[in-house]
Design an enzyme around this catalytic site. Structure first.
Site, PDB file in Angstrom:
ATOM      1  N   CYS A   1       0.876  -1.166   0.000  1.00  0.00           N
ATOM      2  CA  CYS A   1       0.000   0.000   0.000  1.00  0.00           C
ATOM      3  C   CYS A   1       0.912   1.214   0.000  1.00  0.00           C
ATOM      4  O   CYS A   1       1.502   1.560   1.033  1.00  0.00           O
ATOM      5  CB  CYS A   1      -0.926   0.020   1.207  1.00  0.00           C
ATOM      6  SG  CYS A   1      -2.062   1.432   1.196  1.00  0.00           S
TER       7      CYS A   1
ATOM      8  N   CYS B   1      -0.460   4.497   2.259  1.00  0.00           N
ATOM      9  CA  CYS B   1      -0.591   4.399   3.722  1.00  0.00           C
ATOM     10  C   CYS B   1      -0.322   2.955   4.137  1.00  0.00           C
ATOM     11  O   CYS B   1       0.800   2.477   3.995  1.00  0.00           O
ATOM     12  CB  CYS B   1      -1.959   4.878   4.177  1.00  0.00           C
ATOM     13  SG  CYS B   1      -3.346   4.138   3.289  1.00  0.00           S
TER      14      CYS B   1
ATOM     15  N   CYS C   1      -3.184   0.310   3.851  1.00  0.00           N
ATOM     16  CA  CYS C   1      -4.416  -0.453   3.651  1.00  0.00           C
ATOM     17  C   CYS C   1      -4.068  -1.940   3.591  1.00  0.00           C
ATOM     18  O   CYS C   1      -3.126  -2.340   2.916  1.00  0.00           O
ATOM     19  CB  CYS C   1      -5.106  -0.016   2.355  1.00  0.00           C
ATOM     20  SG  CYS C   1      -5.788   1.653   2.435  1.00  0.00           S
TER      21      CYS C   1
END
Length: 215
Positions: free
Chosen positions: A113, A116, A118
């Protein structure tokens, strides 16, 4: 990637009340704010935390093991992993799309990800620290084979490495290759060979011999 002896982030002294780490202080402040504004109650927040810590990679491993032993289920999982998880009474999480990616002798998938962290928490539990690190998020895209080597996974040159990027709406789970010599194993025994890292794509599933040694 601290879980594997590789740390790519600088250490920082804890900052906060009574040596509380900065991240923990932020979470506590956010909880206070949510309760003060009437968005959530303390009990609702606690219930959510309890749910999160109850999630483990064993949930995703059940899905993978079923895919290994049931070709029709494997097809359904590749078509819609969210529905496949529900079929096994597994909680697929809040993301509207859960995508299963099958590793083969020709193609190897790695999940990251980049923006961030996820992550399919419902099926794999909380993400490891290395998954959230800037180093992994950037290097998994720019030089995935080097990253895999740091995890001890060396792929042949003719194997295509596909890096997939999770988003707020899509979570990925990798169905690793089924280890050789497992034809006679039960579904529960097969699930024990499926690790969190293999469902992220930075490792292969355990071999029966390695699982016996680990036990």
């Amino acid at each position: 990637m601290s879980d594997h002896g590789h740390s790519h982030e600088d250490a920082h002294d804890p900052i906060g009340r009574d040596d509380e780490p900065l991240a923990a202080a932020r979470v506590r402040a956010l909880e206070v704010l949510l309760v003060e504004k009437g968005i959530l109650t303390h009990d609702e927040i606690r219930a959510r935390i309890d749910w999160l810590v109850s999630r483990t990679p064993a949930h995703g491993a059940r899905l993978v093991a079923r895919a290994w032993v049931d070709p029709s289920f494997n097809e359904r999982a590749l078509d819609d992993a969210r529905l496949a998880a529900l079929e096994l009474d597994l909680d697929p999480g809040e993301s509207p799309h859960v995508v299963a990616l099958e590793n083969t002798d020709e193609v190897h998938h790695v999940v990251v990800c980049t923006l961030c962290s996820c992550y399919p928490k419902s099926l794999l539990g909380p993400p490891p620290d290395w998954y959230k690190s800037l180093s992994y998020r950037s290097r998994a895209v720019s030089d995935p084979r080097a990253v895999l080597r740091e995890f001890g996974l060396e792929l042949d040159d003719d194997v295509e490495v596909r890096v997939v990027d999770s988003t707020a709406d899509i979570r990925y789970i990798v169905i690793p290759r089924r280890p050789v010599g497992t034809e006679a194993m039960s579904e529960d025994s097969l699930a024990a060979l499926v690790t969190r890292d293999s469902m992220i794509g930075v490792a292969e599933a355990l071999s029966p011999a390695s699982e016996l040694t680990r036990a």
